[in-house]
Design an enzyme around this catalytic site. Structure first.
Site, PDB file in Angstrom:
ATOM      1  N   GLY A  31     -16.021 -13.437   1.976  1.00 22.73           N
ATOM      2  CA  GLY A  31     -14.643 -13.217   2.420  1.00 22.73           C
ATOM      3  C   GLY A  31     -14.544 -12.915   3.905  1.00 22.73           C
ATOM      4  O   GLY A  31     -15.166 -13.575   4.744  1.00 22.73           O
ATOM      5  N   ASP A  33     -15.650 -10.371   5.578  1.00 22.11           N
ATOM      6  CA  ASP A  33     -16.934  -9.899   6.098  1.00 22.11           C
ATOM      7  C   ASP A  33     -17.824 -11.075   6.533  1.00 22.11           C
ATOM      8  O   ASP A  33     -18.362 -11.087   7.649  1.00 22.11           O
ATOM      9  CB  ASP A  33     -17.611  -9.113   4.962  1.00 22.11           C
ATOM     10  CG  ASP A  33     -18.608  -8.093   5.464  1.00 22.11           C
ATOM     11  OD1 ASP A  33     -18.681  -7.864   6.679  1.00 22.11           O
ATOM     12  OD2 ASP A  33     -19.316  -7.518   4.609  1.00 22.11           O
ATOM     13  N   TYR A 125     -12.625  -7.493  -4.395  1.00 23.32           N
ATOM     14  CA  TYR A 125     -12.380  -6.181  -5.018  1.00 23.32           C
ATOM     15  C   TYR A 125     -11.117  -6.137  -5.887  1.00 23.32           C
ATOM     16  O   TYR A 125     -10.766  -5.088  -6.428  1.00 23.32           O
ATOM     17  CB  TYR A 125     -12.365  -5.075  -3.949  1.00 23.32           C
ATOM     18  CG  TYR A 125     -13.729  -4.758  -3.358  1.00 23.32           C
ATOM     19  CD1 TYR A 125     -14.895  -5.323  -3.881  1.00 23.32           C
ATOM     20  CD2 TYR A 125     -13.868  -3.894  -2.287  1.00 23.32           C
ATOM     21  CE1 TYR A 125     -16.146  -5.033  -3.340  1.00 23.32           C
ATOM     22  CE2 TYR A 125     -15.122  -3.592  -1.739  1.00 23.32           C
ATOM     23  CZ  TYR A 125     -16.259  -4.175  -2.274  1.00 23.32           C
ATOM     24  OH  TYR A 125     -17.491  -3.878  -1.742  1.00 23.32           O
TER      25      TYR A 125
HETATM   26  P1  ADP Z   1     -12.452  -7.153  -0.388  1.00 23.82           P
HETATM   27  O1  ADP Z   1     -13.938  -7.158  -0.725  1.00 23.82           O
HETATM   28  O2  ADP Z   1     -12.026  -5.888   0.342  1.00 23.82           O
HETATM   29  O3  ADP Z   1     -11.591  -7.511  -1.541  1.00 23.82           O
HETATM   30  P2  ADP Z   1     -12.311  -9.870   0.780  1.00 23.82           P
HETATM   31  O4  ADP Z   1     -12.867 -10.253   2.100  1.00 23.82           O
HETATM   32  O5  ADP Z   1     -12.965 -10.435  -0.436  1.00 23.82           O
HETATM   33  O6  ADP Z   1     -12.297  -8.260   0.777  1.00 23.82           O
HETATM   34  O7  ADP Z   1     -10.773 -10.244   0.722  1.00 23.82           O
HETATM   35  C1  ADP Z   1      -9.736  -9.501   1.330  1.00 23.82           C
HETATM   36  C2  ADP Z   1      -8.548 -10.417   1.594  1.00 23.82           C
HETATM   37  O8  ADP Z   1      -8.792 -11.161   2.779  1.00 23.82           O
HETATM   38  C3  ADP Z   1      -8.257 -11.446   0.507  1.00 23.82           C
HETATM   39  O9  ADP Z   1      -6.845 -11.486   0.318  1.00 23.82           O
HETATM   40  C4  ADP Z   1      -8.776 -12.750   1.091  1.00 23.82           C
HETATM   41  O10 ADP Z   1      -8.042 -13.873   0.626  1.00 23.82           O
HETATM   42  C5  ADP Z   1      -8.525 -12.548   2.555  1.00 23.82           C
HETATM   43  N1  ADP Z   1      -9.388 -13.305   3.490  1.00 23.82           N
HETATM   44  C6  ADP Z   1     -10.554 -13.950   3.248  1.00 23.82           C
HETATM   45  N2  ADP Z   1     -11.023 -14.511   4.383  1.00 23.82           N
HETATM   46  C7  ADP Z   1     -10.135 -14.201   5.372  1.00 23.82           C
HETATM   47  C8  ADP Z   1     -10.039 -14.485   6.779  1.00 23.82           C
HETATM   48  N3  ADP Z   1     -10.972 -15.217   7.402  1.00 23.82           N
HETATM   49  N4  ADP Z   1      -8.975 -13.988   7.460  1.00 23.82           N
HETATM   50  C9  ADP Z   1      -8.024 -13.242   6.847  1.00 23.82           C
HETATM   51  N5  ADP Z   1      -8.055 -12.934   5.540  1.00 23.82           N
HETATM   52  C10 ADP Z   1      -9.089 -13.423   4.810  1.00 23.82           C
END
Ligand code: ADP
Length: 171
Positions: A31, A33, A125
């Protein structure tokens, strides 16, 4: 403080600080990260490893936040925060609110005027988007902070629409 919603990619935001939805290992994941480490380059991971070797030997606990360089991203800092995993049996809202509050506190101490947040905990999450949006927006609005602009970066039009509704509901 100004609150802005945009649909887009957090790694492309020209702001002082970008917030990473990290996991407690601080050593990368999927995601947001994964995207931040991929685009930001190895300097970010090097600082994360140093944090694991010093202050955060046991990992960064959920609800807390810590800053590193932003490497090659068009920002000065990445603020890593660990969202709670959503649970139906236990209310972890205070931890999700704490992510926003603590990230803004770190941003304020760095002197960051503009901060971009993803929708923390709504990916892997599994936090329901509408509830996460309400918690994110109310917490940021109530935070006493020197940060001037908070930008929520929503990854698709559905997430953007949910945040837009939540902001409207808050009046
Ligand atoms: P968590 O583990 O806290 O749930 P994630 O990274 O899996 O974090 O997802 C958090 C949110 O960010 C989700 O809604 C996902 O769709 C979104 N997301 C994923 N990649 C990106 C990005 N490059 N920029 C912005 N939002 C993103």
């Amino acid at each position: 403080m100004k609150i802005e919603l945009v649909e887009g990619d957090i790694t492309e935001q020209r702001v002082d600080a970008v917030v990473n939805a990290a996991n407690s290992s601080l050593l990368g994941g999927g995601g947001v990260d994964g995207a931040i480490h991929r685009k930001g380059g190895p300097e970010i991971l090097a600082e994360c490893r140093a944090l694991r070797a010093s202050r955060y030997g046991g990992g960064l606990p959920a609800g807390q936040a810590v800053a590193t360089t932003a490497g090659r991203l068009p920002a000065r800092w990445v603020i890593h925060t660990v969202g709670p995993v959503f649970s139906r049996s236990e209310d972890r809202s205070h931890l999700l609110a704490s992510c926003y509050r603590e990230s803004l506190a770190v941003a304020g101490s760095l002197g960051a005027a503009t901060v971009a947040f993803p929708a923390i905990s709504t990916g892997v999450y599994r936090w329901p988007m509408a509830d996460a949006a309400r918690i994110a927006l109310t917490t940021v609005r109530q935070a006493g902070t020197a940060v001037e602009e908070v930008r929520f970066v929503l990854f698709n039009s559905a997430a953007y629409a949910v945040f837009e509704d939540a902001l409207r509901d808050m009046g």
